[in-house]
Design a protein around this motif. Structure first.
Motif, PDB file in Angstrom:
ATOM      1  N   ASP A 140      86.600 109.115  47.477  1.00  0.00           N
ATOM      2  CA  ASP A 140      85.603 108.775  46.466  1.00  0.00           C
ATOM      3  C   ASP A 140      86.332 108.115  45.283  1.00  0.00           C
ATOM      4  OD1 ASP A 140      82.604 110.228  45.538  1.00  0.00           O
ATOM      5  OD2 ASP A 140      83.864 109.259  44.031  1.00  0.00           O
ATOM      6  N   VAL A 141      85.786 107.041  44.739  1.00  0.00           N
ATOM      7  CA  VAL A 141      86.488 106.326  43.653  1.00  0.00           C
ATOM      8  C   VAL A 141      86.642 107.181  42.393  1.00  0.00           C
ATOM      9  CG1 VAL A 141      85.756 104.045  44.456  1.00  0.00           C
ATOM     10  CG2 VAL A 141      84.400 105.210  42.709  1.00  0.00           C
ATOM     11  N   ARG A 142      85.873 108.285  42.320  1.00  0.00           N
ATOM     12  CA  ARG A 142      85.971 109.158  41.135  1.00  0.00           C
ATOM     13  C   ARG A 142      87.036 110.239  41.313  1.00  0.00           C
ATOM     14  NH1 ARG A 142      79.797 110.749  41.517  1.00  0.00           N
ATOM     15  NH2 ARG A 142      80.612 110.896  43.641  1.00  0.00           N
ATOM     16  N   ASN A 143      87.600 110.331  42.524  1.00  0.00           N
ATOM     17  CA  ASN A 143      88.555 111.400  42.827  1.00  0.00           C
ATOM     18  C   ASN A 143      89.962 111.008  42.359  1.00  0.00           C
ATOM     19  OD1 ASN A 143      89.894 113.595  43.840  1.00  0.00           O
ATOM     20  ND2 ASN A 143      88.991 113.487  45.894  1.00  0.00           N
ATOM     21  N   LYS A 144      90.144 111.084  41.039  1.00  0.00           N
ATOM     22  CA  LYS A 144      91.365 110.594  40.391  1.00  0.00           C
ATOM     23  C   LYS A 144      92.644 111.198  40.967  1.00  0.00           C
ATOM     24  CE  LYS A 144      89.462 108.258  36.742  1.00  0.00           C
ATOM     25  NZ  LYS A 144      88.146 108.142  37.379  1.00  0.00           N
ATOM     26  N   ASN A 145      92.624 112.519  41.201  1.00  0.00           N
ATOM     27  CA  ASN A 145      93.855 113.179  41.661  1.00  0.00           C
ATOM     28  C   ASN A 145      94.244 112.737  43.064  1.00  0.00           C
ATOM     29  OD1 ASN A 145      94.035 114.510  39.259  1.00  0.00           O
ATOM     30  ND2 ASN A 145      92.970 116.342  39.974  1.00  0.00           N
ATOM     31  N   SER A 146      93.225 112.527  43.890  1.00  0.00           N
ATOM     32  CA  SER A 146      93.488 112.068  45.249  1.00  0.00           C
ATOM     33  C   SER A 146      94.051 110.639  45.219  1.00  0.00           C
ATOM     34  CB  SER A 146      92.172 112.123  46.041  1.00  0.00           C
ATOM     35  OG  SER A 146      92.326 111.508  47.265  1.00  0.00           O
ATOM     36  N   LYS A 163      78.845 101.703  47.277  1.00  0.00           N
ATOM     37  CA  LYS A 163      77.710 102.556  47.650  1.00  0.00           C
ATOM     38  C   LYS A 163      77.573 102.708  49.167  1.00  0.00           C
ATOM     39  CE  LYS A 163      75.091 101.791  43.460  1.00  0.00           C
ATOM     40  NZ  LYS A 163      73.812 101.504  42.850  1.00  0.00           N
ATOM     41  N   ASN A 164      78.678 103.067  49.831  1.00  0.00           N
ATOM     42  CA  ASN A 164      78.606 103.164  51.300  1.00  0.00           C
ATOM     43  C   ASN A 164      78.488 104.585  51.813  1.00  0.00           C
ATOM     44  OD1 ASN A 164      81.321 103.808  50.680  1.00  0.00           O
ATOM     45  ND2 ASN A 164      81.799 103.561  52.832  1.00  0.00           N
ATOM     46  N   ALA A 165      78.645 105.592  50.913  1.00  0.00           N
ATOM     47  CA  ALA A 165      78.584 106.973  51.391  1.00  0.00           C
ATOM     48  C   ALA A 165      77.435 107.714  50.700  1.00  0.00           C
ATOM     49  CB  ALA A 165      79.900 107.667  51.104  1.00  0.00           C
ATOM     50  N   TRP A 166      76.540 108.289  51.502  1.00  0.00           N
ATOM     51  CA  TRP A 166      75.451 109.099  50.923  1.00  0.00           C
ATOM     52  C   TRP A 166      76.027 110.462  50.618  1.00  0.00           C
ATOM     53  CZ3 TRP A 166      71.006 108.526  48.620  1.00  0.00           C
ATOM     54  CH2 TRP A 166      70.163 109.619  48.478  1.00  0.00           C
ATOM     55  N   TYR A 167      76.097 110.799  49.340  1.00  0.00           N
ATOM     56  CA  TYR A 167      76.812 111.996  48.950  1.00  0.00           C
ATOM     57  C   TYR A 167      76.093 112.719  47.812  1.00  0.00           C
ATOM     58  CZ  TYR A 167      80.749 114.980  47.814  1.00  0.00           C
ATOM     59  OH  TYR A 167      81.535 116.067  47.586  1.00  0.00           O
ATOM     60  N   LYS A 168      75.657 113.930  48.103  1.00  0.00           N
ATOM     61  CA  LYS A 168      74.989 114.771  47.110  1.00  0.00           C
ATOM     62  C   LYS A 168      73.880 114.014  46.377  1.00  0.00           C
ATOM     63  CE  LYS A 168      78.900 117.875  46.810  1.00  0.00           C
ATOM     64  NZ  LYS A 168      80.059 118.409  46.152  1.00  0.00           N
ATOM     65  N   ASP A 173      80.636 105.037  45.806  1.00  0.00           N
ATOM     66  CA  ASP A 173      81.688 104.082  46.198  1.00  0.00           C
ATOM     67  C   ASP A 173      82.893 104.830  46.760  1.00  0.00           C
ATOM     68  OD1 ASP A 173      80.011 102.334  44.878  1.00  0.00           O
ATOM     69  OD2 ASP A 173      81.580 101.476  43.613  1.00  0.00           O
ATOM     70  N   GLU A 174      83.586 104.191  47.696  1.00  0.00           N
ATOM     71  CA  GLU A 174      84.810 104.783  48.236  1.00  0.00           C
ATOM     72  C   GLU A 174      85.927 103.734  48.291  1.00  0.00           C
ATOM     73  OE1 GLU A 174      83.600 108.306  51.288  1.00  0.00           O
ATOM     74  OE2 GLU A 174      83.325 106.277  52.035  1.00  0.00           O
TER      75      GLU A 174
END
Ligand SMILES: CC(C)(COP(=O)(O)OP(=O)(O)OC[C@H]1O[C@@H](n2cnc3c(N)ncnc32)[C@H](O)[C@@H]1OP(=O)(O)O)[C@@H](O)C(=O)NCCC(=O)NCCS
Length: 185
Positions: A140-146, A163-168, A173-174
């Motif tokens: 996930d583009v928001r997963n800074k630590n990863s 916007k390719n992953a339906w998440y929560k 974005d990924e």
């Protein structure tokens, strides 16, 4: 059939080893922690302890290299016997020479460099022992630590999927990261 049985690998501070039955408790505790589950796909918040027990048992008798399956490896802190996280190898269905990786640390052991130590070791194993052609990671583009972890071990950002992953409840974005065997030193 998969590649081969996984044997323990030791690095400076940690051991990558197959799961043991006694890991279920620690695994369940950190995997269901909301901080850990934040970008980890749906379902972890409602994960039951019995599922963790089943998961660990299944992984104990598993091997890497079976198309379209995840092989999970426990990360143990040397000298303590404590399981502090896990990492995994997903053998892709369209080409068994390409794998996706995943990684998770108990929050108590985050921010200490154990993640990059484990994933660097995982890539050594994938390229030098399993002899795979290409490794990818999707985050996930928001997963800074990863993202920081992947960049720190030299993975290249090759894609930004909009916007390719339906998440929560929303499309997110990924990033796609990758590394080729010929680039791995
Ligand atoms: C992704 C995840 C494993 C990263 O964990 P992390 O602890 O941030 O990563 P590392 O173990 O590599 O630690 C790096 C940090 O430790 C610091 N550090 C402290 N001591 C260190 C040491 N001895 N050696 C190296 N780094 C050290 C580094 O400076 C770095 O911090 P910085 O980026 O602010 O400089 C963790 O956030 C996690 O489990 N998240 C939930 C699951 C998840 O989202 N997984 C990814 C799915 S794609």
């Amino acid at each position: 059939m998969g590649n081969k049985k996984f044997n323990n690998i030791e690095t400076g501070r940690i051991i990558l080893r197959p799961f043991k039955e006694s890991d279920a408790e620690a695994f369940f505790k950190y995997r269901t922690n909301p901080i850990v589950a934040l970008y980890q796909g749906e379902g972890w918040e409602n994960y039951k302890f019995e599922q963790a027990v089943e998961f660990v048992k299944q992984q104990m008798n598993f091997e890497p290299g079976i198309p379209d399956t995840w092989f999970q490896i426990a990360i143990e802190l040397k000298g303590t016997g404590k399981q502090i996280g896990d990492c995994g190898i997903h053998t892709l269905s369209h080409d068994v020479n390409q794998v996706e990786i995943g990684f998770t640390l108990d929050p108590t052991y985050q921010n200490k460099g154990f993640g990059r130590e484990a994933v660097r070791c995982l890539l050594e194993y994938i390229f030098n022992v399993l002899n795979k052609h290409r490794v990818i990671a999707v985050t996930d583009v928001r997963n800074k630590n990863s993202i920081k972890l992947l960049e720190s071990i030299g993975m290249r950002r090759e894609g930004h999927f909009l916007k390719n992953a339906w998440y929560k409840g929303e499309y997110t974005d990924e990033y796609l990261f990758a590394k080729l065997k010929e680039e791995w030193k």
